[in-house]
Write an enzyme that holds these catalytic residues in place. Structure first.
Site, PDB file in Angstrom:
ATOM      1  CG  ASP A 159       3.271   1.356   9.495  1.00 40.61           C
ATOM      2  OD1 ASP A 159       3.464   1.603   8.299  1.00 40.61           O
ATOM      3  OD2 ASP A 159       3.030   2.243  10.340  1.00 40.61           O
ATOM      4  NE  ARG A 205      -7.081   4.661   5.296  1.00 35.96           N
ATOM      5  CZ  ARG A 205      -6.540   5.783   5.768  1.00 35.96           C
ATOM      6  NH1 ARG A 205      -6.957   6.305   6.897  1.00 35.96           N
ATOM      7  NH2 ARG A 205      -5.564   6.390   5.111  1.00 35.96           N
ATOM      8  CB  CYS A 234      -3.571  11.436  11.605  1.00 32.58           C
ATOM      9  SG  CYS A 234      -3.305   9.666  11.583  1.00 32.58           S
ATOM     10  NE  ARG A 239       0.843  10.275  10.012  1.00 33.59           N
ATOM     11  CZ  ARG A 239       0.339   9.290   9.260  1.00 33.59           C
ATOM     12  NH1 ARG A 239      -0.845   8.778   9.532  1.00 33.59           N
ATOM     13  NH2 ARG A 239       1.019   8.852   8.213  1.00 33.59           N
ATOM     14  CE  LYS A 292      -1.722   1.549   4.050  1.00 29.51           C
ATOM     15  NZ  LYS A 292      -1.372   2.956   4.360  1.00 29.51           N
ATOM     16  CG  ASN A 293       2.293   2.679   3.555  1.00 31.25           C
ATOM     17  OD1 ASN A 293       1.125   2.992   3.282  1.00 31.25           O
ATOM     18  ND2 ASN A 293       2.691   2.435   4.780  1.00 31.25           N
TER      19      ASN A 293
HETATM   20  C1  EPZ Z   1       4.518   6.791   6.273  1.00 33.13           C
HETATM   21  O1  EPZ Z   1       3.810   7.880   6.851  1.00 33.13           O
HETATM   22  C2  EPZ Z   1       3.525   5.641   6.192  1.00 33.13           C
HETATM   23  N1  EPZ Z   1       2.406   6.026   5.332  1.00 33.13           N
HETATM   24  C3  EPZ Z   1       3.027   5.290   7.589  1.00 33.13           C
HETATM   25  O2  EPZ Z   1       2.173   4.148   7.467  1.00 33.13           O
HETATM   26  C4  EPZ Z   1       4.230   4.901   8.460  1.00 33.13           C
HETATM   27  O3  EPZ Z   1       3.786   4.635   9.763  1.00 33.13           O
HETATM   28  C5  EPZ Z   1       5.231   6.062   8.472  1.00 33.13           C
HETATM   29  O4  EPZ Z   1       5.617   6.391   7.107  1.00 33.13           O
HETATM   30  C6  EPZ Z   1       6.489   5.718   9.254  1.00 33.13           C
HETATM   31  O5  EPZ Z   1       7.100   4.592   8.687  1.00 33.13           O
HETATM   32  C7  EPZ Z   1       2.554   5.991   4.001  1.00 33.13           C
HETATM   33  O6  EPZ Z   1       3.619   5.674   3.478  1.00 33.13           O
HETATM   34  C8  EPZ Z   1       1.362   6.367   3.181  1.00 33.13           C
HETATM   35  P1  EPZ Z   1       6.798  10.011   8.400  1.00 33.13           P
HETATM   36  P2  EPZ Z   1       4.486   9.356   6.874  1.00 33.13           P
HETATM   37  O7  EPZ Z   1       6.802  11.268   7.626  1.00 33.13           O
HETATM   38  O8  EPZ Z   1       5.290   9.554   5.652  1.00 33.13           O
HETATM   39  C9  EPZ Z   1       6.994  13.315  11.784  1.00 33.13           C
HETATM   40  C10 EPZ Z   1       0.239   2.876   7.775  1.00 33.13           C
HETATM   41  O9  EPZ Z   1      -0.260   2.353   8.780  1.00 33.13           O
HETATM   42  N2  EPZ Z   1       6.932  14.280  10.679  1.00 33.13           N
HETATM   43  O10 EPZ Z   1       7.926   9.034   8.210  1.00 33.13           O
HETATM   44  O11 EPZ Z   1       3.411  10.326   7.179  1.00 33.13           O
HETATM   45  C11 EPZ Z   1       5.693  12.529  11.938  1.00 33.13           C
HETATM   46  O12 EPZ Z   1       4.770  13.258  12.729  1.00 33.13           O
HETATM   47  C12 EPZ Z   1       0.785   4.283   7.848  1.00 33.13           C
HETATM   48  O13 EPZ Z   1       0.346   2.322   6.650  1.00 33.13           O
HETATM   49  C13 EPZ Z   1       7.104  15.627  10.966  1.00 33.13           C
HETATM   50  O14 EPZ Z   1       7.288  16.027  12.127  1.00 33.13           O
HETATM   51  O15 EPZ Z   1       5.438   9.214   8.136  1.00 33.13           O
HETATM   52  C14 EPZ Z   1       6.163  11.261  12.602  1.00 33.13           C
HETATM   53  O16 EPZ Z   1       6.262  11.472  13.982  1.00 33.13           O
HETATM   54  C15 EPZ Z   1       0.593   4.898   9.216  1.00 33.13           C
HETATM   55  N3  EPZ Z   1       7.067  16.517   9.943  1.00 33.13           N
HETATM   56  C16 EPZ Z   1       7.550  11.036  12.013  1.00 33.13           C
HETATM   57  O17 EPZ Z   1       7.954  12.300  11.461  1.00 33.13           O
HETATM   58  C17 EPZ Z   1       6.866  16.125   8.634  1.00 33.13           C
HETATM   59  O18 EPZ Z   1       6.849  16.984   7.738  1.00 33.13           O
HETATM   60  C18 EPZ Z   1       7.604  10.003  10.892  1.00 33.13           C
HETATM   61  O19 EPZ Z   1       6.626  10.363   9.949  1.00 33.13           O
HETATM   62  C19 EPZ Z   1       6.683  14.743   8.379  1.00 33.13           C
HETATM   63  C20 EPZ Z   1       6.737  13.843   9.411  1.00 33.13           C
END
Ligand code: EPZ
Length: 422
Positions: free
Chosen positions: A309, A401, A118, A123, A22-23
């Site tokens: 995840d 989802r 979320c 996020r 998915k991701n």
């Molecule tokens: C991706 O989300 C995945 N989603 C998530 O999977 C996964 O949990 C996550 O990566 C971590 O591996 C998709 O790929 C669609 P991040 P993403 O940016 O990109 C902070 C699932 O269950 N952050 O790596 O949104 C954020 O708040 C989903 O399939 C900022 O502060 O995750 C988090 O604490 C859930 N500022 C950390 O970084 C930003 O601009 C990691 O988030 C971006 C992120």
């Protein structure tokens, strides 16, 4: 709203096919916006999130055809007519933000709704925006939307150092950099297999990228990208989820398409907990080494560490382990919402901030429980498979989802599980 009824029914035996990620698919689909030639994705998963991304791209004027029952997606963006990603779609799925970088890089402007809140955490998308600003983008946040404009000569290559690892920000910056003028270096970039898959697809489209899978990505911008056909990488989170089914219930299950390198850190924890994982010609075979699982400590980290995840699903396993396990969730600030539901099933879990302490019990008891987010929902199903009696998981739209045909895949291994339309 549908529910899922699960009855603890003893050991599981059989095979489970693992779908495309998915991701990965959610970042590969927006890559179509970088080119006016066709992009074909094979091994695509059949999930509601993919349908949402399809709707979003179609609202921008892209053509997206779902072929072979949804396993092949034929995309084309030769006629983008609208550069606004509307809140109504973006609020349903945060990955919608991934159309920002590609639209900005190719057409020089984009208006994308801020994703909003979320369940698992705030996020924010500040790292996405800072990366694009470093490439020369002018961003104006107003009315809940990101109004983005590239310089008249287009985005410029830049050196971007991410203060924390962000999968989405790495993906947005990587896609934007493929058409920026000059060289872009992304430092402290995410190393997830989904990033590697995106880089490989972009390279097939003509992008010049080095370093995928490491924390430093170097991209030489090119004038235009072509089309490509690309297979979506196997879903390591679906893989890890179903590896836990025989771990929790006993028996032996073969995960078709599974590869050890996708779940390295996860397998190390399973091994320490007394679960045997072996490679077969068709994937991975999983079984318990002896009667009861042993407690282990888990800390979630960016890849190649233990995936956030899979934290909820691992907690379900540890609820019936011998001993006490400590789980630290280091990626998201509110990702223990499955704990109160597992406690309803008799689990002993103490949550303090980002740490959950799980004291194993002999057996969980079935109960009505509620899914709160995608991975929590499947954690409750895993717990129900091993519990005594009946478990009804409500709000399974969360589940749909990210997991295709859960009931079918588990029933094929002997699970007593059915969907109740509500
Ligand atoms: C991706 O989300 C995945 N989603 C998530 O999977 C996964 O949990 C996550 O990566 C971590 O591996 C998709 O790929 C669609 P991040 P993403 O940016 O990109 C902070 C699932 O269950 N952050 O790596 O949104 C954020 O708040 C989903 O399939 C900022 O502060 O995750 C988090 O604490 C859930 N500022 C950390 O970084 C930003 O601009 C990691 O988030 C971006 C992120």
């Amino acid at each position: 709203m549908d529910s899922i009824l699960v009855r603890g029914n003893g050991e599981l035996r059989g095979q489970i096919p693992i779908a495309g990620a998915k991701n990965a698919c959610l970042t590969l689909m927006p890559a179509t916006l970088l080119s006016d030639e066709p992009l074909t994705l094979t091994n695509a998963p059949r999930l509601s999130d993919i349908r949402t991304m399809t709707q979003l791209l179609q609202s921008l004027g892209a053509e997206v055809a779902s072929l072979q029952g949804g396993q092949v997606l034929a995309l084309s963006s030769h006629a983008i007519s609208n550069h606004t990603a509307d809140y109504d779609i973006v609020r349903k799925m945060r990955a919608s933000i991934l159309v920002l970088g590609p639209m900005l890089a190719r057409d020089g402007h984009a208006v994308v709704s801020l994703p909003g809140g979320c369940a698992i955490g705030a996020r924010p998308v500040d790292l996405h925006l800072k990366a694009l600003e470093a490439m020369g983008a002018e961003l104006d946040l107003r009315d809940g939307y990101i109004h983005a404009k590239a310089p008249s000569g287009g985005l410029r290559g830049a050196r971007i150092v991410f203060p924390i690892v962000s999968v989405g920000a790495t993906e947005n910056a990587l896609m934007a950099a493929t058409l920026a003028k000059g060289t872009t270096v992304l430092e402290n970039a995410a190393r997830e297999p989904e990033i590697v898959d995106l880089a490989r697809c972009l390279r097939r489209m003509g992008a010049q990228i080095e370093g995928e899978g490491t924390s430093i990505l170097t991209i030489e911008g090119v004038d235009r990208l072509g089309g490509a056909t690309h297979p979506v990488v196997t879903d390591r989170i679906e893989l890890g989820t179903y590896m836990l089914a025989p771990a929790i219930c006993g028996g032996e299950v073969e995960l078709l398409g599974g590869r050890i390198e996708l779940v390295g850190a996860f397998c190390e924890k399973l091994d320490a907990a007394g679960i045997s994982v072996s490679e077969t010609e068709r994937g991975l075979k999983v079984s318990r080494r002896n009667g009861r699982v042993t407690a282990v400590d888990v800390t979630t980290e960016p890849f190649p560490g233990f995936p956030t995840d899979l934290q909820a699903q691992m907690m379900a396993l540890l609820c019936t382990a011998e001993g006490t396990s400590v789980l630290e969730e280091k990626i998201f600030e509110n990702r223990f919402m499955h704990a109160p539901e597992l406690i309803r099933m008799g689990a002993r879990i103490d949550v303090h901030g980002g740490t959950a302490t799980v004291t194993g019990v002999d057996r969980l008891r079935g109960a009505p429980v509620m899914a709160t987010d995608l991975r929590a929902s499947v954690s409750l199903i895993l717990a129900g498979l091993a519990a005594e009696g009946e478990t009804v998981v409500s709000r399974v739209y969360h589940l749909d989802r990210g997991y295709e045909r859960v009931e079918e895949k588990l029933r094929a291994c002997g699970a007593q599980i059915e969907r109740i339309s509500g």
